[in-house]
Design a protein around this motif. Structure first.
Motif, PDB file in Angstrom:
ATOM      1  N   ALA A  40       0.845  -1.190   0.000  1.00  0.00           N
ATOM      2  CA  ALA A  40       0.000   0.000   0.000  1.00  0.00           C
ATOM      3  C   ALA A  40       0.886   1.247   0.000  1.00  0.00           C
ATOM      4  O   ALA A  40       1.653   1.476   0.943  1.00  0.00           O
ATOM      5  N   PHE A  41       0.803   2.035  -1.064  1.00  0.00           N
ATOM      6  CA  PHE A  41       1.505   3.314  -1.145  1.00  0.00           C
ATOM      7  C   PHE A  41       0.644   4.367  -0.448  1.00  0.00           C
ATOM      8  O   PHE A  41      -0.543   4.516  -0.765  1.00  0.00           O
ATOM      9  N   LEU A  61      -0.915  12.490  -4.879  1.00  0.00           N
ATOM     10  CA  LEU A  61      -1.765  11.295  -4.847  1.00  0.00           C
ATOM     11  C   LEU A  61      -2.044  10.792  -6.261  1.00  0.00           C
ATOM     12  O   LEU A  61      -1.948   9.584  -6.528  1.00  0.00           O
ATOM     13  N   GLU A  62      -2.360  11.681  -7.165  1.00  0.00           N
ATOM     14  CA  GLU A  62      -2.655  11.267  -8.540  1.00  0.00           C
ATOM     15  C   GLU A  62      -1.417  10.688  -9.217  1.00  0.00           C
ATOM     16  O   GLU A  62      -1.513   9.713  -9.972  1.00  0.00           O
ATOM     17  N   MET A  63      -0.250  11.267  -8.961  1.00  0.00           N
ATOM     18  CA  MET A  63       0.969  10.718  -9.542  1.00  0.00           C
ATOM     19  C   MET A  63       1.243   9.307  -9.025  1.00  0.00           C
ATOM     20  O   MET A  63       1.672   8.426  -9.788  1.00  0.00           O
ATOM     21  N   VAL A  64       1.004   9.075  -7.739  1.00  0.00           N
ATOM     22  CA  VAL A  64       1.185   7.727  -7.185  1.00  0.00           C
ATOM     23  C   VAL A  64       0.191   6.761  -7.821  1.00  0.00           C
ATOM     24  O   VAL A  64       0.548   5.623  -8.163  1.00  0.00           O
ATOM     25  N   ARG A  65      -1.038   7.185  -7.999  1.00  0.00           N
ATOM     26  CA  ARG A  65      -2.034   6.321  -8.639  1.00  0.00           C
ATOM     27  C   ARG A  65      -1.598   5.942 -10.050  1.00  0.00           C
ATOM     28  O   ARG A  65      -1.717   4.788 -10.467  1.00  0.00           O
ATOM     29  N   ALA A  67       1.469   5.953 -11.264  1.00  0.00           N
ATOM     30  CA  ALA A  67       2.705   5.174 -11.245  1.00  0.00           C
ATOM     31  C   ALA A  67       2.470   3.713 -10.893  1.00  0.00           C
ATOM     32  O   ALA A  67       3.202   2.834 -11.359  1.00  0.00           O
ATOM     33  N   THR A  68       1.465   3.436 -10.082  1.00  0.00           N
ATOM     34  CA  THR A  68       1.239   2.081  -9.583  1.00  0.00           C
ATOM     35  C   THR A  68       0.134   1.336 -10.322  1.00  0.00           C
ATOM     36  O   THR A  68      -0.098   0.152 -10.057  1.00  0.00           O
ATOM     37  N   ALA A  69      -0.539   1.987 -11.261  1.00  0.00           N
ATOM     38  CA  ALA A  69      -1.746   1.423 -11.862  1.00  0.00           C
ATOM     39  C   ALA A  69      -1.507   0.102 -12.582  1.00  0.00           C
ATOM     40  O   ALA A  69      -2.389  -0.757 -12.628  1.00  0.00           O
ATOM     41  N   SER A  70      -0.319  -0.112 -13.115  1.00  0.00           N
ATOM     42  CA  SER A  70      -0.063  -1.316 -13.913  1.00  0.00           C
ATOM     43  C   SER A  70       0.358  -2.518 -13.073  1.00  0.00           C
ATOM     44  O   SER A  70       0.526  -3.615 -13.624  1.00  0.00           O
ATOM     45  N   ASN A  71       0.530  -2.348 -11.769  1.00  0.00           N
ATOM     46  CA  ASN A  71       0.974  -3.448 -10.914  1.00  0.00           C
ATOM     47  C   ASN A  71      -0.178  -3.873 -10.002  1.00  0.00           C
ATOM     48  O   ASN A  71      -0.551  -3.132  -9.097  1.00  0.00           O
ATOM     49  N   PRO A  72      -0.753  -5.058 -10.199  1.00  0.00           N
ATOM     50  CA  PRO A  72      -1.905  -5.474  -9.379  1.00  0.00           C
ATOM     51  C   PRO A  72      -1.562  -5.707  -7.910  1.00  0.00           C
ATOM     52  O   PRO A  72      -2.472  -5.795  -7.086  1.00  0.00           O
ATOM     53  N   SER A  73      -0.277  -5.779  -7.583  1.00  0.00           N
ATOM     54  CA  SER A  73       0.131  -5.966  -6.187  1.00  0.00           C
ATOM     55  C   SER A  73       0.335  -4.643  -5.467  1.00  0.00           C
ATOM     56  O   SER A  73       0.619  -4.631  -4.267  1.00  0.00           O
ATOM     57  N   ILE A  75      -1.331  -1.058  -4.280  1.00  0.00           N
ATOM     58  CA  ILE A  75      -2.572  -0.333  -4.038  1.00  0.00           C
ATOM     59  C   ILE A  75      -2.225   1.034  -3.459  1.00  0.00           C
ATOM     60  O   ILE A  75      -1.095   1.271  -3.022  1.00  0.00           O
ATOM     61  N   VAL A  76      -3.165   1.948  -3.486  1.00  0.00           N
ATOM     62  CA  VAL A  76      -2.937   3.316  -3.018  1.00  0.00           C
ATOM     63  C   VAL A  76      -3.929   3.634  -1.917  1.00  0.00           C
ATOM     64  O   VAL A  76      -5.136   3.403  -2.065  1.00  0.00           O
ATOM     65  N   ASP A  77      -3.419   4.151  -0.821  1.00  0.00           N
ATOM     66  CA  ASP A  77      -4.227   4.531   0.341  1.00  0.00           C
ATOM     67  C   ASP A  77      -4.171   6.049   0.469  1.00  0.00           C
ATOM     68  O   ASP A  77      -3.092   6.632   0.584  1.00  0.00           O
ATOM     69  N   ASP A  78      -5.329   6.708   0.436  1.00  0.00           N
ATOM     70  CA  ASP A  78      -5.367   8.169   0.495  1.00  0.00           C
ATOM     71  C   ASP A  78      -5.662   8.696   1.900  1.00  0.00           C
ATOM     72  O   ASP A  78      -5.998   9.868   2.078  1.00  0.00           O
ATOM     73  N   GLY A  79      -5.509   7.840   2.908  1.00  0.00           N
ATOM     74  CA  GLY A  79      -5.882   8.220   4.267  1.00  0.00           C
ATOM     75  C   GLY A  79      -5.121   9.400   4.819  1.00  0.00           C
ATOM     76  O   GLY A  79      -5.680  10.212   5.564  1.00  0.00           O
TER      77      GLY A  79
END
Length: 225
Positions: A40-41, A61-65, A67-73, A75-79
């Motif tokens: 979880a990023f 947050l959008e850049m992290v989303r 960057a990680t979108a192609s890897n199913p392992s 996920i992004v946490d916006d907490g």
């Protein structure tokens, strides 16, 4: 947040201003070496140990989303982005622990340089009650046998000696409490380097994912005002 009990949940926080290939490779190698189910990023909203970020929390947050979108392992946490107040790691870990329950292992992923600063963190002594620590050895910041002398407090040295476990699979055996070092591919990339290149009008290609580079260009981030 996935609630499967199939494996430990990795936690990788940071300012990500911007996220780059060094971040992604550290997370991927930790996931593989420790057999984590997900990583979880968690972009920081208001980082307590740094100056104000150069881009907004929403942009980071959008850049992290992207960057990680192609890897199913991944996920992004916006907490932290949407939380009020400073982004303290211990509060995030308490939130995650409440969400996933007391039994599933949590694994906080750090570089060795960040680990050496652990005593400056808010309520740092409580962190190993909530999570394991996976410490990636970066160039110039190796963690061979405890903490390099003169680089950390006696308390942190004792913490490492008492909780260190060289077996990466040990994080599967309990919810928290172990410090597990692992070697990572040396990629000497920093967010400050990326920002400086963009500010100077030079190329940052191949230092960060193409979708992030495109987002930076579209939104004119890190460029002269």
């Amino acid at each position: 947040m996935p609630r499967s009990e199939a494996g430990p949940l990795g936690v990788f926080g940071g300012t990500f201003d911007p996220i780059h290939l060094g971040h992604l490779r550290l997370a991927e190698e930790a996931r593989e070496r420790l057999d984590l189910e997900y990583v979880a990023f968690i972009p920081a909203g208001q980082p307590p140990h740094r100056d104000a970020p150069h881009s907004t929390a929403a942009d980071r947050l959008e850049m992290v989303r992207r960057a990680t979108a192609s890897n199913p392992s991944f996920i992004v946490d916006d907490g932290e982005v949407f939380a009020a107040g400073k982004s303290y790691t211990v509060l995030t870990l308490e939130r995650l622990r409440a969400s996933i329950g007391p039994e599933r292992p949590l694994v906080l992923i750090l570089g060795a340089d960040a680990f050496q600063g652990l005593p400056t963190w808010h309520r740092w002594r409580e962190i190993l009650q909530l999570t394991h620590l996976a410490v990636g050895n970066r160039p110039g910041h190796a963690l061979p046998d405890g903490i390099p002398r003169g680089m950390a407090s006696a308390e942190l040295d004792a913490l490492c000696n008492n909780h260190r476990d060289n077996d990466p699979t040990s994080v599967h055996q309990s919810p928290a409490g172990r410090i597990v070092p692992f070697d990572m591919t040396p990629l000497a990339i920093s967010a400050s380097q990326v920002r400086a290149l963009i500010l100077a009008g030079q190329s940052a290609r191949y230092l960060l994912p193409e979708p992030v580079l495109q987002y930076i260009g579209q939104h004119h981030l890190y460029q002269p005002i």
